[in-house]
Design an enzyme around this catalytic site. Sequence first.
Site, PDB file in Angstrom:
ATOM      1  N   LYS A  62     -49.150 -39.924  14.299  1.00  0.00           N
ATOM      2  CA  LYS A  62     -50.508 -39.771  14.830  1.00  0.00           C
ATOM      3  C   LYS A  62     -50.775 -40.491  16.144  1.00  0.00           C
ATOM      4  O   LYS A  62     -51.768 -40.208  16.814  1.00  0.00           O
ATOM      5  CB  LYS A  62     -51.529 -40.292  13.797  1.00  0.00           C
ATOM      6  CG  LYS A  62     -51.667 -39.417  12.579  1.00  0.00           C
ATOM      7  CD  LYS A  62     -52.493 -38.190  12.888  1.00  0.00           C
ATOM      8  CE  LYS A  62     -52.243 -37.073  11.929  1.00  0.00           C
ATOM      9  NZ  LYS A  62     -51.500 -35.952  12.454  1.00  0.00           N
ATOM     10  N   TYR A  90     -51.720 -33.795   8.650  1.00  0.00           N
ATOM     11  CA  TYR A  90     -50.530 -33.814   9.509  1.00  0.00           C
ATOM     12  C   TYR A  90     -50.738 -32.981  10.782  1.00  0.00           C
ATOM     13  O   TYR A  90     -50.414 -33.416  11.876  1.00  0.00           O
ATOM     14  CB  TYR A  90     -49.318 -33.308   8.718  1.00  0.00           C
ATOM     15  CG  TYR A  90     -47.992 -33.653   9.367  1.00  0.00           C
ATOM     16  CD1 TYR A  90     -47.436 -34.913   9.233  1.00  0.00           C
ATOM     17  CD2 TYR A  90     -47.304 -32.700  10.122  1.00  0.00           C
ATOM     18  CE1 TYR A  90     -46.234 -35.235   9.828  1.00  0.00           C
ATOM     19  CE2 TYR A  90     -46.097 -33.016  10.725  1.00  0.00           C
ATOM     20  CZ  TYR A  90     -45.564 -34.286  10.573  1.00  0.00           C
ATOM     21  OH  TYR A  90     -44.377 -34.602  11.168  1.00  0.00           O
TER      22      TYR A  90
HETATM   23  C1  PHB Z   1     -40.103 -38.572  16.242  1.00  0.00           C
HETATM   24  O1  PHB Z   1     -39.949 -39.516  17.012  1.00  0.00           O
HETATM   25  O2  PHB Z   1     -39.504 -37.503  16.406  1.00  0.00           O
HETATM   26  C2  PHB Z   1     -41.026 -38.737  15.095  1.00  0.00           C
HETATM   27  C3  PHB Z   1     -41.587 -39.990  14.808  1.00  0.00           C
HETATM   28  C4  PHB Z   1     -42.452 -40.135  13.733  1.00  0.00           C
HETATM   29  C5  PHB Z   1     -42.730 -39.042  12.934  1.00  0.00           C
HETATM   30  C6  PHB Z   1     -42.170 -37.800  13.208  1.00  0.00           C
HETATM   31  C7  PHB Z   1     -41.317 -37.652  14.289  1.00  0.00           C
HETATM   32  O3  PHB Z   1     -43.560 -39.189  11.858  1.00  0.00           O
END
Ligand code: PHB
Length: 390
Positions: free
Chosen positions: A296, A384
């Site tokens: 987020k 999300y």
């Molecule tokens: C990412 O850096 O790709 C990443 C980080 C945190 C998340 C999802 C993806 O919750």
Amino acid sequence: MRTQVGIIGAGPAGLLLSHLLHLEGIESVVIESRSRVEIEATIRAGVLEQGTMDLLSKCGLGERMRREGALHRGFELAFEGGRHRIDLTELTGHAITVYAQHEVIKDLVAARVAAGSEPVFSVSDTSLDGLESERPSIRYTCDGEEHVLECDHIVGCDGFHGPSRAAIPEHLRSEYQRIYPFGWFGILVEAPPSSEELIYARHDRGFALISTRSPGVQRMYFQCDPSGSVENWSDDRIWSELHARVEAKDGWKLTEGKIFQKNIVGMRSFVCSTMRHGKLFLAGDAAHIVPPTGAKGMNLAVNDVRILSEAFKLLYATGSEAKLDAYPDDALKRVWRAEHFSWWMTSMLHRFDDATPFQQQLQVAELKYVASSRAASTALAENYVGMLAS
Ligand code: PHB
């Protein structure tokens, strides 16, 4: 020097605010303590909510994001040896894009440069004065010379450790914080994707996340001791931990590759609900931090400056401060929703060393419910993708 809006910090919040103000004919100056090379190379997270994608597209910054970012319509939860897909699009009608934060920064810097308004990089000794007067100003040093930038308003987009929040007297600040007893070990790997979608895994050894950056570069994380050091983690040790945590009973295997970057990040939840003090406004990480589990951080920063840019538009069009006055309350609605969501995802998926067997079973029961109930997976999915009624 004088400008309408003085912006401290050239992260996503500061740069996007400057761009949005420019589109409304409002002048701003962005100052930044790091160099352009540094901000364009700092590895951070990379999930853009639908609303963030829409805003970047609307203000002319979506072209490379749509071309090089990867649209994801779902992700997987892995636990107890099984994998369960959360179909974001079926549940909410929306999707997310995986596009690294430093790529967003490159696009934003390019837009500021093209508009003839390049941020002032590599400044030091930044301080804020006159916040409760009609003439607030920012003092900083650049190339050995001291500058004073007089502004109508100042926006602090300088992250958790920047000088802006600290310029609000402590007794006037309301702050809320939780520090987690673990961190994330992040790696960048030269390899094809192991999975078409992100995998969030809960395992007795700890959390792990399989993400991506491009067809040839993958991003992976696993829960670690936040006070540890990357030197203690050989490539072999990293791979054996990741294999153990993410592989399910279905025979699927994580693809290894050359690890070319390693880092450890601490995890905290933090809100400074005093997002305004006189002529100073805080935006992004200067006012709030979320653990990365909910993806987020950048989206909250974008939402803050979306609201602020509309507030400045009203101010300069009509003289009304109504939207500026409403900014903290408006922004905090989404901030607290995201704080709760990120805390909840973190609590559900990580290993807590002091958890009793009872608490561990509750974690698994919650994951089973989220994976099997349409109502519960919809709650996860709408948080999300960030499409929430406000
Ligand atoms: C990412 O850096 O790709 C990443 C980080 C945190 C998340 C999802 C993806 O919750």
